[in-house]
Design a protein around this motif. Structure first.
Motif, PDB file in Angstrom:
ATOM      1  N   THR A  32       9.094   3.409  -4.627  1.00  0.00           N
ATOM      2  CA  THR A  32       8.138   4.208  -5.405  1.00  0.00           C
ATOM      3  C   THR A  32       6.722   3.664  -5.294  1.00  0.00           C
ATOM      4  N   GLU A  33       6.571   2.338  -5.238  1.00  0.00           N
ATOM      5  CA  GLU A  33       5.241   1.728  -5.180  1.00  0.00           C
ATOM      6  C   GLU A  33       4.539   1.976  -3.851  1.00  0.00           C
ATOM      7  N   GLU A  34       5.285   2.412  -2.835  1.00  0.00           N
ATOM      8  CA  GLU A  34       4.690   2.683  -1.519  1.00  0.00           C
ATOM      9  C   GLU A  34       4.604   4.172  -1.223  1.00  0.00           C
ATOM     10  N   LEU A  35       4.969   5.000  -2.206  1.00  0.00           N
ATOM     11  CA  LEU A  35       4.974   6.443  -2.027  1.00  0.00           C
ATOM     12  C   LEU A  35       3.631   7.022  -2.449  1.00  0.00           C
ATOM     13  N   VAL A  36       3.024   7.802  -1.581  1.00  0.00           N
ATOM     14  CA  VAL A  36       1.772   8.474  -1.881  1.00  0.00           C
ATOM     15  C   VAL A  36       2.035   9.539  -2.950  1.00  0.00           C
TER      16      VAL A  36
ATOM     17  N   PRO B 184      -0.033   2.947 -10.651  1.00  0.00           N
ATOM     18  CA  PRO B 184      -0.757   3.877  -9.791  1.00  0.00           C
ATOM     19  C   PRO B 184      -1.988   4.425 -10.487  1.00  0.00           C
TER      20      PRO B 184
ATOM     21  N   SER C  57       9.027   0.037  -7.880  1.00  0.00           N
ATOM     22  CA  SER C  57      10.087   0.135  -6.890  1.00  0.00           C
ATOM     23  C   SER C  57      11.332  -0.567  -7.414  1.00  0.00           C
TER      24      SER C  57
ATOM     25  N   PRO D  81       3.346   9.539  -6.118  1.00  0.00           N
ATOM     26  CA  PRO D  81       4.775   9.538  -6.471  1.00  0.00           C
ATOM     27  C   PRO D  81       5.167  10.592  -7.495  1.00  0.00           C
TER      28      PRO D  81
ATOM     29  N   LYS E 227       0.835  -1.203   0.000  1.00  0.00           N
ATOM     30  CA  LYS E 227       0.000   0.000   0.000  1.00  0.00           C
ATOM     31  C   LYS E 227       0.872   1.256   0.000  1.00  0.00           C
ATOM     32  N   ARG E 228       0.347   2.300  -0.617  1.00  0.00           N
ATOM     33  CA  ARG E 228       1.047   3.592  -0.611  1.00  0.00           C
ATOM     34  C   ARG E 228       0.808   4.269   0.736  1.00  0.00           C
TER      35      ARG E 228
ATOM     36  N   GLU F 260      -4.707   8.601  -7.393  1.00  0.00           N
ATOM     37  CA  GLU F 260      -3.625   8.553  -6.423  1.00  0.00           C
ATOM     38  C   GLU F 260      -2.587   9.615  -6.705  1.00  0.00           C
ATOM     39  N   ASP F 261      -2.446   9.977  -7.975  1.00  0.00           N
ATOM     40  CA  ASP F 261      -1.420  10.926  -8.366  1.00  0.00           C
ATOM     41  C   ASP F 261      -1.985  12.304  -8.667  1.00  0.00           C
TER      42      ASP F 261
END
Length: 516
Positions: free
Chosen positions: A267-271, A510, A115, A273, A49-50, A514-515
């Motif tokens: 990167t895959e866990e960054l809100v 993503p 990531s 990104p 999860k982000r 989310e972005d």
């Protein structure tokens, strides 16, 4: 392979079930969602999860970059440059180079949102072989040894509080404390991403406070007129004229800046990104650059260049001369700093192992995520196990130094990947697009930093390190290229999957919201 499927009529409850091409048995119990990170879609499996926001992202960069180096031995740059003025110039240029490299990584991280940092980018640009060799040398030596070395520094400073004066510090006790620190860190990282980021935020704040104290004391001494070694007329006297010596100086300085690429590993866990990755880089690395410059200036207000070179722990010497009864703060600050840096390094190193395994470049069990805690449990444990093994030899730091050129070999390759992807895929949307001159400068600097130490101090160990990198092909050819899987691996995977309660994962692009 297995899948995580929603139980019929039981919304929000999942179980691990076998699929046609796999051999895993179901866990045999319900795994409730707690809203903290599982994702299930079309049988794809669990994803991370982000949960890492902007502040935690900055803390990860800053906290991993600032380890023990700036507190203990910022003298490597001074040794090579032979003058205070040139040492400060090198510290500044190292920060500029790290910032430019990180901006290149920001572009790559916003177009390739997987990531794994260099691993993911090298794989897209140059294929599986180069990516595998990077993962091989990073997992086997570079990342794991970094955790071990930082943990040794932690153990040394904790022990120094109890063994003062002429008393020698027991090596066994230092390594036991280092192993305990690694075990505690991996427990925190396996338990929860939020725990790991909270620890990182706390220890980053603590080390920043310690650096601010040094800077404030330095400013007071500057106001008092302690500028003997900092005036332009004297600070550049005796500067080295050996061009390749500056390559070593840059190595020493850039070692203190190492960590500027850490956020790309998660990167895959960054809100958000596309927003937070470049923003964290733009805030974090210039902040560290300014702090390093000001701290070095502060050191020279309290000690001469010769005294700095002779000091075993520069910050402690500085504190003993300036802080009086509060000098004990500095050894505590170093212990805090090393623990935080080890936590950040462990956090990101585990993600590299996890992503490489998910892409089929490591054993399958390392690609799985805990079904309750949604952390890459097996990958973190595996990395930490290797790091603890590295504590056993009497002296492994000198050997690891010969692999440092490999880091810049792959940094240069990654920046070259940016140029290749611009040529091959000009149609890709690039939320961040750095001027073409920046990756060219970083690429040239990378080539110089690979060659300069070898020319300045040739050693057979560099050849051994290069051969070790190529030795990864021994594993790549049968297990990755020809996809050979030993029959017993199926049973080992099932055993550890059930023991650790982990499930296979898939990569999810993503979502737009989310972005946004």
């Amino acid at each position: 392979m297995t899948e995580v499927r929603e139980r019929e009529g039981k919304k929000g409850e999942y179980t691990v079930e076998p699929v046609e091409n796999g051999g895993a048995e179901p866990l045999g119990k319900k795994v409730p969602l707690d809203g903290d990170g599982v994702s299930v879609g079309d049988g794809k499996g669990v994803k991370l999860k982000r949960q890492v926001g902007l502040i935690s992202g900055i803390a990860l960069i800053v906290g991993t970059m600032i380890g023990s180096g700036i507190f203990v031995s910022p003298k490597g740059v001074l040794t090579q440059t032979d003058s205070v003025g040139m040492s400060l110039v090198v510290w500044l240029l190292c920060g500029v180079l790290a910032t430019m490299g990180a901006l290149c990584y920001a572009e790559l991280g916003t177009i390739i949102t997987k990531s794994g940092a260099e691993y993911a980018y090298l794989k897209y640009a140059f294929g599986d072989v180069i990516a595998f060799l990077f993962a091989w040398v990073s997992i086997a030596v570079i990342k794991t040894s970094s955790v071990a070395i930082i943990a040794i520094s932690f153990g040394t400073y904790v022990v120094s509080a109890f063994f003062e004066g002429e008393c020698s510090q027991p090596d066994v006790l230092i390594k036991v404390l280092a192993a305990v620190a690694i075990i505690l860190i991996v427990f925190i990282n396996c338990a929860s991403v939020k725990w790991a980021t909270a620890v990182q935020n706390f220890f980053t704040a603590a080390k920043l406070l310690a650096l601010v104290i040094i800077i404030i004391v330095g400013f007071v001494k500057l106001i008092q007129g302690d500028v003997r070694y900092l005036t332009p007329s004297t600070s550049f006297q005796g500067s080295s004229t050996n061009v390749f010596a500056y390559g070593i100086a840059f190595y020493q300085g850039l070692w203190a800046y190492d960590g500027w690429n850490q956020l790309n590993y998660i990167t895959e866990e960054l809100v958000k990104p596309h927003r937070n990755l470049p923003l964290a880089i733009i805030i974090g690395i210039p902040l560290v650059t300014v702090l390093y410059l000001l701290v070095n200036i502060a050191y020279f207000t309290a000690m001469s260049p010769d005294e700095l070179l002779q000091s075993g722990a520069v910050a402690v010497t500085f504190a003993n001369r300036t802080l009086g009864v509060m000098a004990w703060l500095m050894p505590v600050a170093v212990a805090f700093s090393t623990f935080g840096a080890a936590n950040g390094t462990c956090f990101t190193a585990g993600r590299l192992t996890f992503v490489a395994a998910r892409e089929g470049h490591m054993v399958e069990i390392l690609s799985m995520v805990h079904v309750k805690r949604y952390t890459p449990f097996p990958a973190l444990v595996f990395q930490s196990f290797i790091a603890i093994l590295m504590l056993l030899p009497g002296d492994f730091e000198s050997l690891v130094n010969y692999f440092s050129f490999a880091a810049w070999l792959f940094y240069g390759g990654t920046v070259a990947a940016l140029l290749v992807l611009r040529y091959k895929h000009p149609e890709w949307h690039r939320p961040i697009k750095v001027p073409i001159l920046i990756p060219i400068i970083v690429l040239i600097a990378s080539v110089y930093l690979v060659i300069a130490p070898i020319i300045d101090e040739p050693a057979l160990e560099y050849l051994f390190a290069f051969l070790f990198i190529l030795a990864g092909l021994i594993f790549y050819v049968p297990f990755v290229h020809y996809k050979y899987v030993p029959p017993f691996m199926k049973h080992i995977t099932v055993f550890f999957q059930l023991l650790l309660e982990v499930a296979p994962t898939s990569y999810f692009e993503p979502e737009e919201d989310e972005d946004a």
